[in-house]
Design an enzyme around this catalytic site. Sequence first.
Site, PDB file in Angstrom:
ATOM      1  NE  ARG A 102      27.887 -17.221   5.477  1.00  0.00           N
ATOM      2  CZ  ARG A 102      26.704 -17.795   5.256  1.00  0.00           C
ATOM      3  NH1 ARG A 102      26.602 -19.109   5.259  1.00  0.00           N
ATOM      4  NH2 ARG A 102      25.626 -17.070   5.036  1.00  0.00           N
ATOM      5  CG  HIS A 129      23.118 -13.208   7.497  1.00  0.00           C
ATOM      6  ND1 HIS A 129      23.817 -12.855   6.355  1.00  0.00           N
ATOM      7  CD2 HIS A 129      22.560 -14.435   7.235  1.00  0.00           C
ATOM      8  CE1 HIS A 129      23.695 -13.826   5.456  1.00  0.00           C
ATOM      9  NE2 HIS A 129      22.937 -14.782   5.963  1.00  0.00           N
ATOM     10  CD  GLN A 132      18.625 -14.424   4.807  1.00  0.00           C
ATOM     11  OE1 GLN A 132      19.475 -15.201   4.420  1.00  0.00           O
ATOM     12  NE2 GLN A 132      17.396 -14.412   4.301  1.00  0.00           N
ATOM     13  CG  ASP A 220      18.384 -18.326  11.983  1.00  0.00           C
ATOM     14  OD1 ASP A 220      18.647 -19.343  11.318  1.00  0.00           O
ATOM     15  OD2 ASP A 220      19.261 -17.513  12.358  1.00  0.00           O
ATOM     16  CB  CYS A 260      17.620 -16.784   7.051  1.00  0.00           C
ATOM     17  SG  CYS A 260      18.150 -17.762   8.469  1.00  0.00           S
ATOM     18  NE  ARG A 288      21.067 -13.581   1.339  1.00  0.00           N
ATOM     19  CZ  ARG A 288      21.945 -14.429   1.887  1.00  0.00           C
ATOM     20  NH1 ARG A 288      21.537 -15.564   2.397  1.00  0.00           N
ATOM     21  NH2 ARG A 288      23.234 -14.115   1.983  1.00  0.00           N
TER      22      ARG A 288
HETATM   23  N1   CP Z   1      20.609 -17.877   4.584  1.00  0.00           N
HETATM   24  C1   CP Z   1      21.895 -18.120   4.302  1.00  0.00           C
HETATM   25  O1   CP Z   1      22.775 -17.284   4.507  1.00  0.00           O
HETATM   26  O2   CP Z   1      22.129 -19.352   3.764  1.00  0.00           O
HETATM   27  P1   CP Z   1      23.572 -20.016   3.548  1.00  0.00           P
HETATM   28  O3   CP Z   1      24.134 -20.249   4.917  1.00  0.00           O
HETATM   29  O4   CP Z   1      23.296 -21.292   2.809  1.00  0.00           O
HETATM   30  O5   CP Z   1      24.421 -19.068   2.771  1.00  0.00           O
HETATM   31  N1  NVA Z   2      21.908 -17.829  12.444  1.00  0.00           N
HETATM   32  C1  NVA Z   2      22.329 -18.741  11.401  1.00  0.00           C
HETATM   33  C2  NVA Z   2      22.025 -18.165  10.063  1.00  0.00           C
HETATM   34  C3  NVA Z   2      22.350 -19.066   8.895  1.00  0.00           C
HETATM   35  C4  NVA Z   2      22.104 -18.429   7.570  1.00  0.00           C
HETATM   36  C5  NVA Z   2      23.823 -19.023  11.542  1.00  0.00           C
HETATM   37  O1  NVA Z   2      24.578 -18.082  11.835  1.00  0.00           O
HETATM   38  O2  NVA Z   2      24.234 -20.163  11.379  1.00  0.00           O
END
Ligand code: CP
Ligand code: NVA
Length: 301
Positions: A102, A129, A132, A220, A260, A288
């Site tokens: 990430r 992502h 997701q 989101d 999400c 997930r």
């Molecule tokens: N939806 C998602 O990716 O959640 P986190 O940021 O908690 O991993």
């Molecule tokens: N768009 C959000 C998604 C979190 C899972 C972010 O990038 O923070």
Amino acid sequence: MKDFLRINDFSLEELRGILALAREQKPAARAHTLAHSHPNRQLACVFAKPSLRTRVSFEIAIRQLGGNSLFITDKEIGMGTRESVKDVAKVLSRFVDGIMIRWFDQGEVDELAEHATVPVINGLTDLLHPCQVMADIMTVEEHLGSIDDKNVVMVGDGNNLANSWLNAASVFPFNFTLTCPAGYEPDEAILAAAEAAGASFRITNDPAEGVDGAHVIYSDAFYSMGQEEEAVKRRQDFAPFRLTNDLLAGADKDHIVLHCLPAHRGEEITDEVIDGPHSVVYDEAENRMHAQRAIIATFMK
Ligand code: CP
Ligand code: NVA
């Protein structure tokens, strides 16, 4: 393909294979009777941003397959600062059997994958992502049957989730709508690629028009991780895009609502919607783990 970086790197058949495996393994995983297909495989989980779902679901999924995970933050490895992306890729590949990352910059994740000899899985970047959206498609199909020809409507920002939905619409035959304020459209290159791939998609700045006839409503945060300084302006710009029961009146009567998570309750989604009868957000969060276990199993041979 060695890595899972973006959904549209794969054919419909390959993606359907991952989803079928996710569905097939879900009951055994919940009953703790899943066979250990990946004994002693090591998955490095690298995080430059916070996480609940991604971290826990990847860590549990690799253990369910008989392997182990390592939690590593950007502060330890300093990829791109303490040492080069290439050297991190080469060294990590000597220690582990797969890397989930990430990160902020998708370009650095692509570079990591280029130099790593083990699979790299995209656990979210500013651009994408994909894990997701695989879990989201699994969730849609559990509740509504095949996603083919469904109207999937994202209400909010043209962000990493919108980009990954566009990538998905380039492979799966569903109709994607993003309804967002002017100036918050998705990535231009991803829009052009979706157009070239013949994806069915549209963008509208009118949220009521956007949700009309929707089978799937997707939400989101109005500001993503790393955009906290824009929160005040974004809250104003996105105010008409808050999911309320009134806004959802025009959606299909059997629509489902996905988010999400993490959600800012009362901001992009009201309690009445996220806790309401159409919401499937906790099934989505659980999926997930099932979708990612299938991704791990497919790529970490
Ligand atoms: N939806 C998602 O990716 O959640 P986190 O940021 O908690 O991993
Ligand atoms: N768009 C959000 C998604 C979190 C899972 C972010 O990038 O923070």
